[in-house]
Design an enzyme around this catalytic site. Structure first.
Site, PDB file in Angstrom:
ATOM      1  CB  CYS A  30      -1.881  16.315 -24.062  1.00 42.81           C
ATOM      2  SG  CYS A  30      -2.271  16.285 -22.302  1.00 42.81           S
TER       3      CYS A  30
ATOM      4  N   GLY B 258       3.285  -4.544   8.882  1.00 42.30           N
ATOM      5  CA  GLY B 258       3.172  -3.130   9.186  1.00 42.30           C
ATOM      6  C   GLY B 258       1.974  -2.421   8.602  1.00 42.30           C
ATOM      7  CB  THR B 259      -0.922  -2.905   6.932  1.00 42.53           C
ATOM      8  OG1 THR B 259      -2.121  -2.212   6.560  1.00 42.53           O
ATOM      9  CG2 THR B 259      -1.204  -4.406   6.963  1.00 42.53           C
TER      10      THR B 259
ATOM     11  CG  HIS C 296      -3.105   2.626  -1.539  1.00 43.44           C
ATOM     12  ND1 HIS C 296      -3.105   2.486  -0.172  1.00 43.44           N
ATOM     13  CD2 HIS C 296      -4.282   2.058  -1.957  1.00 43.44           C
ATOM     14  CE1 HIS C 296      -4.209   1.884   0.229  1.00 43.44           C
ATOM     15  NE2 HIS C 296      -4.939   1.588  -0.836  1.00 43.44           N
TER      16      HIS C 296
ATOM     17  CD  GLN D 173      -2.356  -1.320   2.798  1.00 46.08           C
ATOM     18  OE1 GLN D 173      -3.390  -0.749   3.129  1.00 46.08           O
ATOM     19  NE2 GLN D 173      -1.674  -2.073   3.651  1.00 46.08           N
TER      20      GLN D 173
HETATM   21  C1  BJW Z   1       4.875  -1.161  12.383  1.00 46.95           C
HETATM   22  C2  BJW Z   1       6.016  -0.480  12.692  1.00 46.95           C
HETATM   23  C3  BJW Z   1       7.204  -1.162  12.453  1.00 46.95           C
HETATM   24  C4  BJW Z   1       4.445   0.838  13.136  1.00 46.95           C
HETATM   25  N1  BJW Z   1       7.176  -2.406  11.938  1.00 46.95           N
HETATM   26  N2  BJW Z   1       4.855  -2.390  11.897  1.00 46.95           N
HETATM   27  C5  BJW Z   1     -16.477   2.426   5.325  1.00 46.95           C
HETATM   28  C6  BJW Z   1     -16.171   1.083   5.479  1.00 46.95           C
HETATM   29  C7  BJW Z   1     -15.270   0.432   4.638  1.00 46.95           C
HETATM   30  C8  BJW Z   1     -14.644   1.122   3.614  1.00 46.95           C
HETATM   31  C9  BJW Z   1     -14.943   2.468   3.443  1.00 46.95           C
HETATM   32  C10 BJW Z   1     -15.850   3.106   4.285  1.00 46.95           C
HETATM   33  N3  BJW Z   1     -15.932   4.403   3.896  1.00 46.95           N
HETATM   34  C11 BJW Z   1     -15.100   4.604   2.832  1.00 46.95           C
HETATM   35  C12 BJW Z   1     -14.494   3.417   2.561  1.00 46.95           C
HETATM   36  C13 BJW Z   1     -13.503   3.173   1.463  1.00 46.95           C
HETATM   37  C14 BJW Z   1     -12.133   3.678   1.867  1.00 46.95           C
HETATM   38  C15 BJW Z   1     -11.719   3.048   3.195  1.00 46.95           C
HETATM   39  O1  BJW Z   1     -11.262   1.913   3.235  1.00 46.95           O
HETATM   40  N4  BJW Z   1     -11.849   3.777   4.292  1.00 46.95           N
HETATM   41  C16 BJW Z   1     -11.615   3.225   5.625  1.00 46.95           C
HETATM   42  C17 BJW Z   1     -10.422   3.928   6.273  1.00 46.95           C
HETATM   43  C18 BJW Z   1     -12.887   3.412   6.403  1.00 46.95           C
HETATM   44  N5  BJW Z   1     -11.257   3.282   0.788  1.00 46.95           N
HETATM   45  C19 BJW Z   1     -11.079   4.033  -0.283  1.00 46.95           C
HETATM   46  O2  BJW Z   1     -11.599   5.137  -0.428  1.00 46.95           O
HETATM   47  C20 BJW Z   1     -10.225   3.422  -1.387  1.00 46.95           C
HETATM   48  N6  BJW Z   1     -10.911   3.467  -2.621  1.00 46.95           N
HETATM   49  C21 BJW Z   1     -12.087   2.875  -2.821  1.00 46.95           C
HETATM   50  O3  BJW Z   1     -12.653   2.256  -1.967  1.00 46.95           O
HETATM   51  O4  BJW Z   1     -12.540   3.008  -4.112  1.00 46.95           O
HETATM   52  C22 BJW Z   1     -13.870   2.653  -4.383  1.00 46.95           C
HETATM   53  C23 BJW Z   1     -14.675   3.919  -4.317  1.00 46.95           C
HETATM   54  C24 BJW Z   1     -14.725   4.712  -5.432  1.00 46.95           C
HETATM   55  C25 BJW Z   1     -15.477   5.852  -5.405  1.00 46.95           C
HETATM   56  C26 BJW Z   1     -16.149   6.223  -4.225  1.00 46.95           C
HETATM   57  C27 BJW Z   1     -16.046   5.436  -3.080  1.00 46.95           C
HETATM   58  C28 BJW Z   1     -15.305   4.269  -3.121  1.00 46.95           C
HETATM   59  C29 BJW Z   1      -8.945   4.202  -1.564  1.00 46.95           C
HETATM   60  C30 BJW Z   1      -8.044   4.128  -0.388  1.00 46.95           C
HETATM   61  C31 BJW Z   1      -6.873   5.080  -0.564  1.00 46.95           C
HETATM   62  C32 BJW Z   1      -5.957   5.120   0.646  1.00 46.95           C
HETATM   63  N7  BJW Z   1      -5.036   6.210   0.522  1.00 46.95           N
HETATM   64  C33 BJW Z   1      -4.068   6.415   1.595  1.00 46.95           C
HETATM   65  C34 BJW Z   1      -3.291   7.755   1.408  1.00 46.95           C
HETATM   66  C35 BJW Z   1      -2.423   7.827   0.177  1.00 46.95           C
HETATM   67  C36 BJW Z   1      -1.410   8.951   0.172  1.00 46.95           C
HETATM   68  C37 BJW Z   1      -1.884  10.302   0.667  1.00 46.95           C
HETATM   69  O5  BJW Z   1      -2.909  10.806   0.194  1.00 46.95           O
HETATM   70  O6  BJW Z   1      -1.171  10.897   1.497  1.00 46.95           O
HETATM   71  O7  BJW Z   1      -3.178   5.305   1.636  1.00 46.95           O
HETATM   72  S1  BJW Z   1      -4.822   6.416   3.197  1.00 46.95           S
HETATM   73  C38 BJW Z   1      -3.514   5.619   4.009  1.00 46.95           C
HETATM   74  O8  BJW Z   1      -3.994   4.368   4.558  1.00 46.95           O
HETATM   75  C39 BJW Z   1      -2.503   5.251   2.903  1.00 46.95           C
HETATM   76  C40 BJW Z   1      -2.148   3.834   3.262  1.00 46.95           C
HETATM   77  O9  BJW Z   1      -1.664   3.132   2.141  1.00 46.95           O
HETATM   78  C41 BJW Z   1      -3.422   3.278   3.833  1.00 46.95           C
HETATM   79  C42 BJW Z   1      -3.204   2.111   4.753  1.00 46.95           C
HETATM   80  O10 BJW Z   1      -2.545   2.503   5.899  1.00 46.95           O
HETATM   81  P1  BJW Z   1      -1.412   1.577   6.532  1.00 46.95           P
HETATM   82  O11 BJW Z   1      -0.333   1.357   5.574  1.00 46.95           O
HETATM   83  O12 BJW Z   1      -2.035   0.373   7.112  1.00 46.95           O
HETATM   84  O13 BJW Z   1      -0.816   2.549   7.666  1.00 46.95           O
HETATM   85  P2  BJW Z   1      -1.403   2.817   9.155  1.00 46.95           P
HETATM   86  O14 BJW Z   1      -0.795   4.071   9.639  1.00 46.95           O
HETATM   87  O15 BJW Z   1      -2.863   2.705   9.186  1.00 46.95           O
HETATM   88  O16 BJW Z   1      -0.834   1.581   9.995  1.00 46.95           O
HETATM   89  C43 BJW Z   1       0.541   1.415  10.250  1.00 46.95           C
HETATM   90  C44 BJW Z   1       0.745   0.080  10.934  1.00 46.95           C
HETATM   91  O17 BJW Z   1       2.133  -0.137  11.081  1.00 46.95           O
HETATM   92  C45 BJW Z   1       0.141   0.008  12.348  1.00 46.95           C
HETATM   93  O18 BJW Z   1      -0.542  -1.235  12.459  1.00 46.95           O
HETATM   94  C46 BJW Z   1       1.353   0.038  13.275  1.00 46.95           C
HETATM   95  O19 BJW Z   1       1.162  -0.724  14.463  1.00 46.95           O
HETATM   96  C47 BJW Z   1       2.387  -0.616  12.396  1.00 46.95           C
HETATM   97  N8  BJW Z   1       3.773  -0.260  12.673  1.00 46.95           N
HETATM   98  N9  BJW Z   1       5.637   0.797  13.174  1.00 46.95           N
HETATM   99  C48 BJW Z   1       5.939  -2.962  11.706  1.00 46.95           C
HETATM  100  N10 BJW Z   1       8.378  -0.543  12.721  1.00 46.95           N
HETATM  101 ZN    ZN Z   2      -1.590  14.374 -21.197  1.00 49.29          ZN
END
Ligand code: BJW
Ligand code: ZN
Length: 279
Positions: free
Chosen positions: A179, A216-217, A126, A108
Site C-alpha cells: 500500500c 544472558g538475560t 521481541h 528476546q
Molecule cells: C551476559 C553477558 C555475557 C552480560 N554472557 N550473559 C510491572 C510489572 C511487570 C510487568 C510490567 C510492569 N509494568 C509494565 C510491564 C510490562 C512490561 C515489562 O515487563 N516491564 C518490566 C521491565 C517492568 N512489558 C511489556 O511492556 C511487554 N509487552 C506487554 O507486556 O504487552 C502487554 C501490554 C499491552 C498493552 C499495555 C500494557 C501491556 C513488551 C516488552 C518489550 C521489551 N522491549 C525491549 C526493547 C526492544 C528494542 C528497543 O526498543 O530498543 O526488549 S526492552 C529490552 O528488555 C529488550 C530486551 O529484549 C528486554 C530484555 O532484556 P534482556 O535481554 O534480559 O537484557 P538486559 O540488559 O536486561 O540483561 C542482560 C543480561 O545479560 C544481564 O543479566 C547480564 O548479567 C547478562 N550478561 N554480558 C552472558 N557475555
Molecule cells: Zn501497507
C-alpha cells in the site's frame, strides 16, 4: 562448591539425558559480539532512558523535544548491529542443534545473530530489526543489511533536526510493497503486545522441552520471562549461564556463573566428549 568444569559437566549430562531441549536467550548472548546489553553498566538504557526511548509515545516525544538525540539513538543501534557477527556462544548453540541436542532458540534479541550463526529454528519474541512492518496495513517486509547501512548513513548526515528527520522518514525509510504506507522496524517496545503466533509457539515449546538453557538475560521483562517459568512448571530442568544472578536465577537448577561466549563452547565440548564415549 563445584568448579566451573564440574558445573559444565553436570549441565552436559542433563542436556544429553533430558531431550528435547530449548534455549531462552537475551541481550547478554550478544554482548561478546559487541552489542551492549540494555541494563548493564555500558547498557543502552544508561545512555538513553527507557522512559523516553523504550516505548512509542516516548519516542514520539523525543522526536519533538530531542530530535538529534533520537537520530543518535537509531544510529547507535544500527551501528553496533551492523558491526556485530555471531560469537563462539551463538556458534556453539548452532553446533548443538546440528548434533540433535538442541531445539528451538526462543530469543528476546532483535539482532538476527542466532540465525546468522546457523541456528535454523529461532523464535523472536521481541521481533527483529531485519523485518519492518507497515503502519497502515500491517504487512511485513524483510530488509537487507545494505538497506540498514544506507539508513544509518543518511541519519549520520549533519543537521538531523525535526524537519530533516521527517524528510528521511518520507524519502529514505522502507515503504510498504502493498500500500506504499510508511514502515517501522517490527520490534516490540514497552506497552506493545508480543507477536501472538511466536509467543504461542514459545509457550508450547516451553511445555514440551525437558531442559531449557537460560542465556544472558536479566529475566525481568514480561511476558517473555514467563517462558522459562512455564518450562519449569511443566517439569523442565533449567540451566542458566550468566556472569550475574537475575530474576530467574532462583528457579534455575544449575547456575553457571560466566559469559556465554566462554561457557557454551565448554558445554559443547563436554557434550561431544560424552557423545563420543557413548558411541
Ligand atoms: C551476559 C553477558 C555475557 C552480560 N554472557 N550473559 C510491572 C510489572 C511487570 C510487568 C510490567 C510492569 N509494568 C509494565 C510491564 C510490562 C512490561 C515489562 O515487563 N516491564 C518490566 C521491565 C517492568 N512489558 C511489556 O511492556 C511487554 N509487552 C506487554 O507486556 O504487552 C502487554 C501490554 C499491552 C498493552 C499495555 C500494557 C501491556 C513488551 C516488552 C518489550 C521489551 N522491549 C525491549 C526493547 C526492544 C528494542 C528497543 O526498543 O530498543 O526488549 S526492552 C529490552 O528488555 C529488550 C530486551 O529484549 C528486554 C530484555 O532484556 P534482556 O535481554 O534480559 O537484557 P538486559 O540488559 O536486561 O540483561 C542482560 C543480561 O545479560 C544481564 O543479566 C547480564 O548479567 C547478562 N550478561 N554480558 C552472558 N557475555
Ligand atoms: Zn501497507
Amino acid at each position: 562448591m563445584e568448579t566451573l568444569q564440574e558445573l559444565v559437566s553436570r549441565a552436559a549430562t542433563e542436556l544429553i539425558r533430558r531431550q528435547p531441549a530449548a534455549v531462552f536467550s537475551g541481550a547478554g548472548v550478544s554482548e561478546e559480539s559487541g552489542i551492549p546489553t540494555f541494563r548493564g553498566d555500558e547498557g543502552l538504557w544508561k545512555r538513553y532512558s527507557p522512559a523516553l526511548y523504550g516505548n512509542i509515545p516516548g519516542l514520539a516525544l523525543a522526536y519533538l523535544i530531542r530530535p538529534r538525540k533520537l537520530a543518535g539513538f537509531f544510529q547507535d543501534i544500527l551501528d553496533t548491529f551492523l558491526e556485530a557477527s555471531p560469537n563462539p556462544g551463538h556458534l556453539a548453540l548452532a553446533e548443538l542443534y546440528k548434533m540433535g541436542l538442541m531445539g528451538p532458540v526462543i530469543t528476546q534479541n532483535i539482532d538476527d545473530l542466532h540465525r546468522l550463526a546457523g541456528s535454523p529454528d529461532v523464535i523472536e519474541l521481541h521481533g527483529s530489526l531485519m523485518r519492518w512492518r507497515c503502519l497502515k496495513c500491517g504487512s511485513r517486509k524483510d530488509v537487507s543489511r545494505e538497506d540498514l547501512a544506507r539508513i544509518k548513513e543518511i541519519l549520520s548526515r549533519p543537521g538531523t533536526g525535526r524537519v530533516a528527520l521527517a524528510r528521511i522518514g518520507r524519502r529514505h525509510l522502507p515503504r510498504c510493497s502493498k500500500c506504499k504506507g510508511s514502515m517501522r522496524p517490527d520490534v516490540v517496545a514497552f506497552g506493545e503486545s508480543l507477536p501472538g503466533q511466536d509467543y504461542n509457539r514459545a509457550v508450547s515449546e516451553a511445555q514440551r522441552c525437558r531442559l531449557m538453557l537460560i542465556l544472558g538475560t536479566s529475566g525481568i521483562v514480561y511476558p517473555a520471562a514467563s517462558i522459562p517459568i512455564i518450562a519449569k512448571r511443566t517439569g523442565a530442568v533449567l540451566v542458566e549461564i550468566n556472569p550475574e544472578k537475575g530474576g530467574l536465577t532462583e528457579m534455575a537448577d544449575i547456575f553457571i556463573q560466566g559469559t556465554c561466549g566462554k561457557v557454551l563452547p565448554l558445554l559443547l565440548a563436554e557434550a561431544k566428549r560424552f557423545a563420543k564415549e557413548d558411541s
